[in-house]
Design a protein around this motif. Structure first.
Motif, mmCIF file in Angstrom:
data_model
loop_
_atom_site.group_PDB
_atom_site.id
_atom_site.type_symbol
_atom_site.label_atom_id
_atom_site.label_comp_id
_atom_site.label_asym_id
_atom_site.label_seq_id
_atom_site.Cartn_x
_atom_site.Cartn_y
_atom_site.Cartn_z
ATOM 1 N N MET A 1 0.935 -1.192 0.071
ATOM 2 C CA MET A 1 0.021 0.081 -0.063
ATOM 3 C C MET A 1 0.934 1.111 0.103
ATOM 4 N N THR A 2 0.635 2.288 -0.602
ATOM 5 C CA THR A 2 1.188 3.698 -0.886
ATOM 6 C C THR A 2 0.077 4.557 -0.561
ATOM 7 N N SER A 3 0.529 5.709 0.363
ATOM 8 C CA SER A 3 -0.591 6.630 0.713
ATOM 9 C C SER A 3 -0.723 7.648 -0.460
ATOM 10 N N ALA A 117 3.982 6.485 -8.531
ATOM 11 C CA ALA A 117 4.394 5.490 -9.821
ATOM 12 C C ALA A 117 3.564 5.785 -10.939
ATOM 13 N N ILE A 118 4.052 5.308 -11.973
ATOM 14 C CA ILE A 118 3.428 5.370 -13.333
ATOM 15 C C ILE A 118 3.079 3.863 -13.637
ATOM 16 N N VAL A 119 1.756 3.608 -14.115
ATOM 17 C CA VAL A 119 1.444 2.478 -14.538
ATOM 18 C C VAL A 119 0.813 2.496 -15.878
ATOM 19 N N THR A 120 1.257 1.932 -16.819
ATOM 20 C CA THR A 120 1.144 2.380 -18.373
ATOM 21 C C THR A 120 0.408 1.325 -19.028
ATOM 22 N N ALA A 121 -0.971 1.537 -19.740
ATOM 23 C CA ALA A 121 -1.767 0.985 -20.518
ATOM 24 C C ALA A 121 -0.957 1.002 -21.887
ATOM 25 N N ALA A 329 0.476 -5.154 -12.901
ATOM 26 C CA ALA A 329 1.225 -4.205 -13.070
ATOM 27 C C ALA A 329 1.027 -3.190 -11.851
ATOM 28 N N ILE A 330 -0.115 -2.804 -11.471
ATOM 29 C CA ILE A 330 -0.543 -2.047 -10.473
ATOM 30 C C ILE A 330 0.049 -2.678 -8.992
ATOM 31 N N ASP A 331 -0.029 -3.874 -9.142
ATOM 32 C CA ASP A 331 0.655 -4.627 -7.674
ATOM 33 C C ASP A 331 2.164 -4.224 -7.674
ATOM 34 N N GLU A 334 3.029 -0.711 -6.635
ATOM 35 C CA GLU A 334 2.759 -0.638 -5.233
ATOM 36 C C GLU A 334 4.014 -1.347 -4.429
ATOM 37 N N ARG A 335 4.369 -2.316 -4.861
ATOM 38 C CA ARG A 335 5.348 -3.217 -4.200
ATOM 39 C C ARG A 335 6.788 -2.323 -4.053
ATOM 40 N N LEU A 336 6.919 -1.905 -5.374
ATOM 41 C CA LEU A 336 8.176 -0.954 -5.839
ATOM 42 C C LEU A 336 8.362 0.113 -5.096
ATOM 43 N N ALA A 337 7.014 0.779 -5.012
ATOM 44 C CA ALA A 337 6.936 2.200 -4.079
ATOM 45 C C ALA A 337 7.182 1.968 -2.741
ATOM 46 N N ALA A 338 6.314 1.048 -2.269
ATOM 47 C CA ALA A 338 6.571 0.477 -1.012
ATOM 48 C C ALA A 338 8.217 0.403 -0.543
ATOM 49 N N GLY A 339 8.933 -0.388 -1.261
ATOM 50 C CA GLY A 339 10.315 -0.841 -1.405
ATOM 51 C C GLY A 339 10.950 0.483 -1.235
ATOM 52 N N THR A 340 10.790 1.262 -2.140
ATOM 53 C CA THR A 340 11.789 2.598 -2.248
ATOM 54 C C THR A 340 11.417 3.697 -1.185
ATOM 55 N N SER A 341 10.275 3.426 -0.403
ATOM 56 C CA SER A 341 10.107 4.227 0.612
ATOM 57 C C SER A 341 10.636 3.723 1.732
ATOM 58 N N ALA A 342 10.707 2.408 2.001
ATOM 59 C CA ALA A 342 11.409 1.904 3.148
ATOM 60 C C ALA A 342 12.964 2.033 3.022
ATOM 61 N N ALA A 343 13.646 2.035 1.832
ATOM 62 C CA ALA A 343 14.986 2.242 1.578
ATOM 63 C C ALA A 343 15.236 3.500 2.042
ATOM 64 N N LYS A 344 14.407 4.575 1.584
ATOM 65 C CA LYS A 344 14.788 6.008 2.278
ATOM 66 C C LYS A 344 14.596 6.233 3.696
#
Length: 345
Positions: A1-3, A117-121, A329-331, A334-344
Protein backbone atom coordinates in the motif's frame (compact mmCIF):
# COMPACT_ATOMS: atom_id res chain seq x y z
CA UNK A 1 0.00 0.00 0.00
CA UNK A 2 1.17 3.54 -0.78
CA UNK A 3 -0.43 6.70 0.60
CA UNK A 4 -0.03 8.47 -2.73
CA UNK A 5 -1.97 7.78 -5.91
CA UNK A 6 -0.62 5.60 -8.67
CA UNK A 7 -0.86 7.32 -12.05
CA UNK A 8 -2.57 4.99 -14.54
CA UNK A 9 -1.97 6.25 -18.08
CA UNK A 10 -4.57 5.16 -20.61
CA UNK A 11 -2.25 4.64 -23.56
CA UNK A 12 -4.01 4.88 -26.91
CA UNK A 13 -7.73 5.50 -26.24
CA UNK A 14 -8.57 3.54 -29.40
CA UNK A 15 -7.05 0.40 -27.92
CA UNK A 16 -8.12 -1.75 -25.00
CA UNK A 17 -6.64 0.66 -22.44
CA UNK A 18 -9.95 2.29 -21.43
CA UNK A 19 -11.66 -1.09 -21.08
CA UNK A 20 -8.99 -2.80 -18.98
CA UNK A 21 -8.70 0.28 -16.77
CA UNK A 22 -12.43 0.27 -16.04
CA UNK A 23 -12.40 -3.50 -15.43
CA UNK A 24 -9.41 -3.14 -13.09
CA UNK A 25 -11.17 -0.36 -11.17
CA UNK A 26 -14.21 -2.59 -10.74
CA UNK A 27 -12.05 -5.53 -9.66
CA UNK A 28 -10.14 -3.39 -7.17
CA UNK A 29 -13.20 -1.46 -5.96
CA UNK A 30 -13.13 -2.87 -2.42
CA UNK A 31 -9.49 -1.93 -1.91
CA UNK A 32 -10.13 1.55 -3.26
CA UNK A 33 -13.19 1.96 -1.01
CA UNK A 34 -11.11 1.01 2.04
CA UNK A 35 -8.44 3.55 1.13
CA UNK A 36 -5.88 0.78 0.57
CA UNK A 37 -5.35 1.79 -3.05
CA UNK A 38 -5.50 5.20 -4.73
CA UNK A 39 -5.60 5.54 -8.51
CA UNK A 40 -5.38 8.59 -10.76
CA UNK A 41 -6.29 7.71 -14.35
CA UNK A 42 -4.79 9.99 -16.99
CA UNK A 43 -6.17 9.98 -20.52
CA UNK A 44 -9.30 10.72 -22.50
CA UNK A 45 -12.38 11.30 -20.39
CA UNK A 46 -14.58 10.56 -23.39
CA UNK A 47 -12.92 7.17 -23.92
CA UNK A 48 -13.18 6.38 -20.21
CA UNK A 49 -16.89 7.25 -20.16
CA UNK A 50 -17.40 5.20 -23.31
CA UNK A 51 -15.78 2.15 -21.74
CA UNK A 52 -17.82 2.53 -18.54
CA UNK A 53 -21.02 2.78 -20.54
CA UNK A 54 -20.19 -0.16 -22.83
CA UNK A 55 -19.36 -2.37 -19.85
CA UNK A 56 -22.24 -1.14 -17.69
CA UNK A 57 -19.67 -0.52 -14.98
CA UNK A 58 -21.01 0.77 -11.68
CA UNK A 59 -17.95 2.74 -10.64
CA UNK A 60 -17.64 6.49 -10.09
CA UNK A 61 -14.49 8.09 -11.50
CA UNK A 62 -14.76 11.88 -11.02
CA UNK A 63 -12.60 14.32 -12.95
CA UNK A 64 -9.88 16.29 -11.15
CA UNK A 65 -7.18 18.75 -12.14
CA UNK A 66 -3.46 18.54 -11.53
CA UNK A 67 -3.68 21.62 -9.31
CA UNK A 68 -6.30 20.22 -6.93
CA UNK A 69 -4.80 19.91 -3.46
CA UNK A 70 -6.72 16.72 -2.69
CA UNK A 71 -7.93 13.98 -5.00
CA UNK A 72 -10.53 11.28 -4.33
CA UNK A 73 -9.09 7.79 -4.00
CA UNK A 74 -10.25 7.02 -7.55
CA UNK A 75 -10.34 9.82 -10.11
CA UNK A 76 -9.25 10.82 -13.60
CA UNK A 77 -7.26 13.66 -15.12
CA UNK A 78 -7.89 14.81 -18.67
CA UNK A 79 -4.62 14.41 -20.57
CA UNK A 80 -5.40 16.86 -23.38
CA UNK A 81 -8.21 18.56 -25.25
CA UNK A 82 -10.67 16.20 -26.91
CA UNK A 83 -10.78 16.41 -30.71
CA UNK A 84 -12.87 14.31 -33.06
CA UNK A 85 -14.23 11.19 -31.36
CA UNK A 86 -11.59 8.47 -31.06
CA UNK A 87 -13.19 5.25 -32.23
CA UNK A 88 -12.20 1.89 -30.73
CA UNK A 89 -9.90 -0.03 -33.03
CA UNK A 90 -9.23 2.89 -35.38
CA UNK A 91 -5.66 4.18 -35.60
CA UNK A 92 -5.36 7.96 -35.48
CA UNK A 93 -2.99 10.80 -34.68
CA UNK A 94 -5.35 11.85 -31.88
CA UNK A 95 -4.89 8.45 -30.26
CA UNK A 96 -1.12 8.90 -30.38
CA UNK A 97 -1.42 12.45 -29.05
CA UNK A 98 -3.45 11.35 -26.04
CA UNK A 99 -1.02 8.50 -25.34
CA UNK A 100 1.92 10.90 -25.27
CA UNK A 101 0.18 13.61 -23.26
CA UNK A 102 -0.92 11.10 -20.63
CA UNK A 103 2.65 9.91 -20.16
CA UNK A 104 3.91 13.49 -20.07
CA UNK A 105 1.43 14.36 -17.32
CA UNK A 106 2.20 11.17 -15.41
CA UNK A 107 5.94 11.82 -15.48
CA UNK A 108 5.47 15.40 -14.32
CA UNK A 109 3.23 14.41 -11.41
CA UNK A 110 5.45 11.52 -10.33
CA UNK A 111 8.61 13.60 -10.47
CA UNK A 112 6.84 16.21 -8.36
CA UNK A 113 5.89 13.56 -5.80
CA UNK A 114 2.13 13.86 -6.31
CA UNK A 115 1.93 10.27 -7.56
CA UNK A 116 4.05 7.36 -6.38
CA UNK A 117 4.51 5.60 -9.72
CA UNK A 118 3.28 5.35 -13.29
CA UNK A 119 1.39 2.30 -14.55
CA UNK A 120 0.96 2.39 -18.31
CA UNK A 121 -1.70 0.86 -20.53
CA UNK A 122 -0.55 0.11 -24.10
CA UNK A 123 0.07 2.64 -26.84
CA UNK A 124 0.32 2.19 -30.59
CA UNK A 125 3.72 3.10 -32.03
CA UNK A 126 2.32 4.00 -35.46
CA UNK A 127 -0.28 6.34 -33.94
CA UNK A 128 2.38 7.87 -31.71
CA UNK A 129 4.57 8.66 -34.70
CA UNK A 130 1.56 9.87 -36.69
CA UNK A 131 1.01 12.43 -33.92
CA UNK A 132 4.59 13.65 -34.30
CA UNK A 133 6.16 11.85 -31.35
CA UNK A 134 8.95 9.75 -32.80
CA UNK A 135 9.75 7.15 -30.17
CA UNK A 136 9.97 3.37 -30.61
CA UNK A 137 7.80 2.94 -27.52
CA UNK A 138 7.11 3.78 -23.89
CA UNK A 139 10.60 2.99 -22.60
CA UNK A 140 12.39 5.39 -24.92
CA UNK A 141 9.76 8.08 -24.37
CA UNK A 142 10.11 7.82 -20.60
CA UNK A 143 13.89 7.98 -20.85
CA UNK A 144 13.55 11.18 -22.91
CA UNK A 145 11.04 12.78 -20.55
CA UNK A 146 13.12 12.00 -17.47
CA UNK A 147 16.50 12.84 -19.02
CA UNK A 148 17.90 9.33 -18.66
CA UNK A 149 20.35 7.93 -21.21
CA UNK A 150 20.15 4.26 -20.29
CA UNK A 151 17.31 2.14 -18.97
CA UNK A 152 16.55 -1.56 -18.64
CA UNK A 153 13.43 -3.58 -19.42
CA UNK A 154 12.43 -6.22 -16.89
CA UNK A 155 9.53 -8.59 -17.60
CA UNK A 156 7.84 -10.43 -14.76
CA UNK A 157 5.28 -13.21 -14.51
CA UNK A 158 5.11 -15.12 -11.25
CA UNK A 159 8.68 -16.04 -10.35
CA UNK A 160 9.84 -15.48 -13.93
CA UNK A 161 11.70 -12.18 -13.79
CA UNK A 162 13.83 -11.39 -16.83
CA UNK A 163 15.77 -8.21 -17.54
CA UNK A 164 17.33 -7.45 -20.91
CA UNK A 165 20.72 -6.23 -22.11
CA UNK A 166 19.15 -5.17 -25.43
CA UNK A 167 15.58 -4.98 -26.70
CA UNK A 168 14.45 -3.20 -29.85
CA UNK A 169 17.49 -3.73 -32.05
CA UNK A 170 18.22 -6.01 -34.99
CA UNK A 171 19.60 -9.40 -34.04
CA UNK A 172 22.80 -8.68 -35.96
CA UNK A 173 23.43 -5.68 -33.68
CA UNK A 174 22.97 -7.55 -30.39
CA UNK A 175 26.63 -8.60 -29.91
CA UNK A 176 27.70 -4.95 -30.19
CA UNK A 177 25.27 -4.02 -27.40
CA UNK A 178 26.84 -6.52 -25.02
CA UNK A 179 29.56 -4.52 -23.29
CA UNK A 180 30.96 -4.86 -19.75
CA UNK A 181 29.43 -1.49 -18.84
CA UNK A 182 25.97 -2.32 -20.15
CA UNK A 183 25.90 -5.79 -18.60
CA UNK A 184 27.01 -4.48 -15.21
CA UNK A 185 24.35 -1.77 -15.37
CA UNK A 186 21.67 -4.38 -16.05
CA UNK A 187 22.94 -6.57 -13.19
CA UNK A 188 22.99 -3.67 -10.72
CA UNK A 189 19.55 -2.35 -11.65
CA UNK A 190 18.05 -5.85 -11.53
CA UNK A 191 19.59 -6.47 -8.12
CA UNK A 192 18.24 -3.14 -6.82
CA UNK A 193 14.72 -3.84 -8.13
CA UNK A 194 14.63 -7.28 -6.53
CA UNK A 195 15.74 -5.85 -3.20
CA UNK A 196 12.91 -3.30 -3.38
CA UNK A 197 10.55 -6.21 -4.00
CA UNK A 198 11.64 -7.70 -0.69
CA UNK A 199 14.35 -10.16 -1.76
CA UNK A 200 17.20 -9.45 0.64
CA UNK A 201 20.00 -11.09 -1.37
CA UNK A 202 18.90 -11.73 -4.95
CA UNK A 203 20.45 -14.53 -6.97
CA UNK A 204 20.76 -13.46 -10.60
CA UNK A 205 21.66 -15.69 -13.55
CA UNK A 206 23.18 -14.28 -16.73
CA UNK A 207 22.07 -15.93 -19.97
CA UNK A 208 24.68 -16.84 -22.54
CA UNK A 209 24.55 -15.04 -25.86
CA UNK A 210 25.84 -17.97 -27.90
CA UNK A 211 24.84 -21.66 -27.96
CA UNK A 212 26.44 -23.58 -25.08
CA UNK A 213 27.91 -20.29 -23.80
CA UNK A 214 30.26 -20.28 -26.77
CA UNK A 215 31.56 -23.85 -26.33
CA UNK A 216 35.06 -22.69 -25.44
CA UNK A 217 35.09 -20.15 -28.26
CA UNK A 218 33.85 -22.42 -31.04
CA UNK A 219 30.55 -20.53 -31.28
CA UNK A 220 31.70 -17.02 -30.41
CA UNK A 221 33.73 -15.41 -27.65
CA UNK A 222 31.33 -12.81 -26.18
CA UNK A 223 30.34 -15.05 -23.26
CA UNK A 224 34.00 -15.74 -22.50
CA UNK A 225 35.50 -12.31 -23.11
CA UNK A 226 32.67 -10.01 -21.96
CA UNK A 227 30.10 -11.77 -19.79
CA UNK A 228 32.34 -14.03 -17.68
CA UNK A 229 34.72 -11.26 -16.48
CA UNK A 230 31.79 -8.93 -15.77
CA UNK A 231 30.07 -11.62 -13.72
CA UNK A 232 33.31 -12.31 -11.83
CA UNK A 233 33.65 -8.61 -10.98
CA UNK A 234 30.05 -8.45 -9.74
CA UNK A 235 30.67 -11.47 -7.52
CA UNK A 236 33.85 -9.88 -6.19
CA UNK A 237 31.76 -6.82 -5.33
CA UNK A 238 29.45 -8.94 -3.20
CA UNK A 239 26.58 -9.72 -5.57
CA UNK A 240 25.16 -13.22 -6.03
CA UNK A 241 25.49 -13.63 -9.79
CA UNK A 242 26.08 -16.79 -11.83
CA UNK A 243 26.70 -17.53 -15.49
CA UNK A 244 26.89 -17.37 -18.35
CA UNK A 245 24.16 -20.03 -18.26
CA UNK A 246 23.23 -21.54 -21.65
CA UNK A 247 20.03 -20.05 -23.02
CA UNK A 248 18.34 -23.41 -23.51
CA UNK A 249 18.36 -24.22 -19.77
CA UNK A 250 18.47 -20.93 -17.88
CA UNK A 251 14.72 -20.32 -17.94
CA UNK A 252 13.90 -23.88 -16.86
CA UNK A 253 16.12 -23.27 -13.83
CA UNK A 254 14.59 -19.84 -13.23
CA UNK A 255 11.09 -21.29 -13.25
CA UNK A 256 12.23 -23.98 -10.80
CA UNK A 257 13.30 -21.26 -8.37
CA UNK A 258 17.06 -21.69 -8.61
CA UNK A 259 17.40 -17.97 -9.36
CA UNK A 260 15.40 -14.86 -8.49
CA UNK A 261 15.90 -13.34 -11.93
CA UNK A 262 17.68 -13.88 -15.22
CA UNK A 263 19.39 -11.42 -17.52
CA UNK A 264 18.61 -12.06 -21.20
CA UNK A 265 20.92 -10.84 -23.93
CA UNK A 266 18.22 -9.78 -26.40
CA UNK A 267 14.49 -9.19 -26.86
CA UNK A 268 13.17 -12.58 -27.94
CA UNK A 269 15.49 -14.56 -25.68
CA UNK A 270 13.81 -12.93 -22.68
CA UNK A 271 10.30 -12.32 -23.96
CA UNK A 272 9.49 -15.79 -25.27
CA UNK A 273 9.74 -17.71 -21.96
CA UNK A 274 7.79 -15.08 -20.01
CA UNK A 275 5.00 -14.83 -22.57
CA UNK A 276 4.91 -18.58 -23.10
CA UNK A 277 3.90 -18.93 -19.46
CA UNK A 278 1.81 -15.77 -19.11
CA UNK A 279 -0.21 -15.78 -22.34
CA UNK A 280 -2.86 -18.32 -23.31
CA UNK A 281 -4.85 -18.52 -26.52
CA UNK A 282 -8.10 -20.35 -27.24
CA UNK A 283 -7.14 -22.99 -29.82
CA UNK A 284 -10.64 -22.99 -31.29
CA UNK A 285 -11.08 -19.24 -31.80
CA UNK A 286 -7.53 -17.93 -31.74
CA UNK A 287 -8.55 -15.34 -29.15
CA UNK A 288 -6.43 -14.55 -26.15
CA UNK A 289 -7.78 -16.14 -22.98
CA UNK A 290 -5.12 -14.92 -20.59
CA UNK A 291 -2.67 -12.03 -20.78
CA UNK A 292 -0.54 -12.04 -17.68
CA UNK A 293 2.79 -10.37 -17.08
CA UNK A 294 4.33 -7.03 -16.25
CA UNK A 295 6.88 -4.80 -17.98
CA UNK A 296 9.01 -2.78 -15.54
CA UNK A 297 11.41 -0.04 -16.63
CA UNK A 298 14.54 0.09 -14.48
CA UNK A 299 16.99 2.97 -14.36
CA UNK A 300 14.45 5.80 -14.39
CA UNK A 301 14.23 8.35 -11.57
CA UNK A 302 10.59 7.28 -11.21
CA UNK A 303 8.83 3.92 -10.90
CA UNK A 304 7.15 2.69 -14.07
CA UNK A 305 5.34 -0.58 -14.62
CA UNK A 306 3.21 -1.59 -17.56
CA UNK A 307 1.02 -4.26 -19.04
CA UNK A 308 2.95 -6.77 -21.12
CA UNK A 309 0.71 -6.62 -24.20
CA UNK A 310 -0.31 -4.25 -26.96
CA UNK A 311 -3.34 -2.13 -27.83
CA UNK A 312 -5.24 -5.06 -29.40
CA UNK A 313 -7.15 -2.86 -31.84
CA UNK A 314 -8.85 -5.98 -33.20
CA UNK A 315 -10.84 -6.48 -29.99
CA UNK A 316 -11.04 -2.88 -28.74
CA UNK A 317 -14.54 -1.88 -27.70
CA UNK A 318 -15.86 -5.44 -27.71
CA UNK A 319 -15.81 -5.95 -23.94
CA UNK A 320 -13.60 -9.04 -24.06
CA UNK A 321 -10.20 -7.60 -23.14
CA UNK A 322 -8.39 -9.14 -20.17
CA UNK A 323 -7.36 -6.82 -17.34
CA UNK A 324 -5.12 -9.25 -15.41
CA UNK A 325 -1.83 -7.83 -16.68
CA UNK A 326 -2.89 -4.32 -15.63
CA UNK A 327 -3.81 -5.50 -12.14
CA UNK A 328 -0.42 -7.23 -11.90
CA UNK A 329 1.29 -4.03 -13.03
CA UNK A 330 -0.55 -2.07 -10.34
CA UNK A 331 0.56 -4.61 -7.74
CA UNK A 332 4.20 -4.38 -8.84
CA UNK A 333 4.06 -0.56 -8.79
CA UNK A 334 2.73 -0.65 -5.22
CA UNK A 335 5.43 -3.05 -4.08
CA UNK A 336 8.23 -1.10 -5.74
CA UNK A 337 6.94 2.18 -4.30
CA UNK A 338 6.73 0.65 -0.84
CA UNK A 339 10.25 -0.76 -1.20
CA UNK A 340 11.60 2.61 -2.30
CA UNK A 341 9.96 4.35 0.66
CA UNK A 342 11.35 1.76 3.07
CA UNK A 343 14.85 2.18 1.64
CA UNK A 344 14.67 5.96 2.15
CA UNK A 345 13.38 5.75 5.73
Amino acid sequence: MTSRHLAITMGDPAGIGPEIIVKACVGLKERIAKGDLRLLIIGSGAALDGAKSALGADVAIPEVTADDREWPDLCYLQADVEGDPIKPGVLSADGGRFAYKAIEQGVRLTQAGRTAAIVTAPLNKEALNKAGYHFPGHTEMLAHLTGVRGSVMLLAHGNMRVSHVSTHVALEDVPKRLTPERLRMVIDLTNDALRRLGIARPKIAIAALNPHAGEGGLFGRQDIDVSAPTIAKAVADGLDVVGPVPGDTIFVKLRAGQFDAAVAMYHDQGHIPVKLLGFQVDPATGRWQELSGVNITLGLPIIRTSVDHGTAFDIAGKGIANEHSLIEAIDYAERLAAGTSAAKS
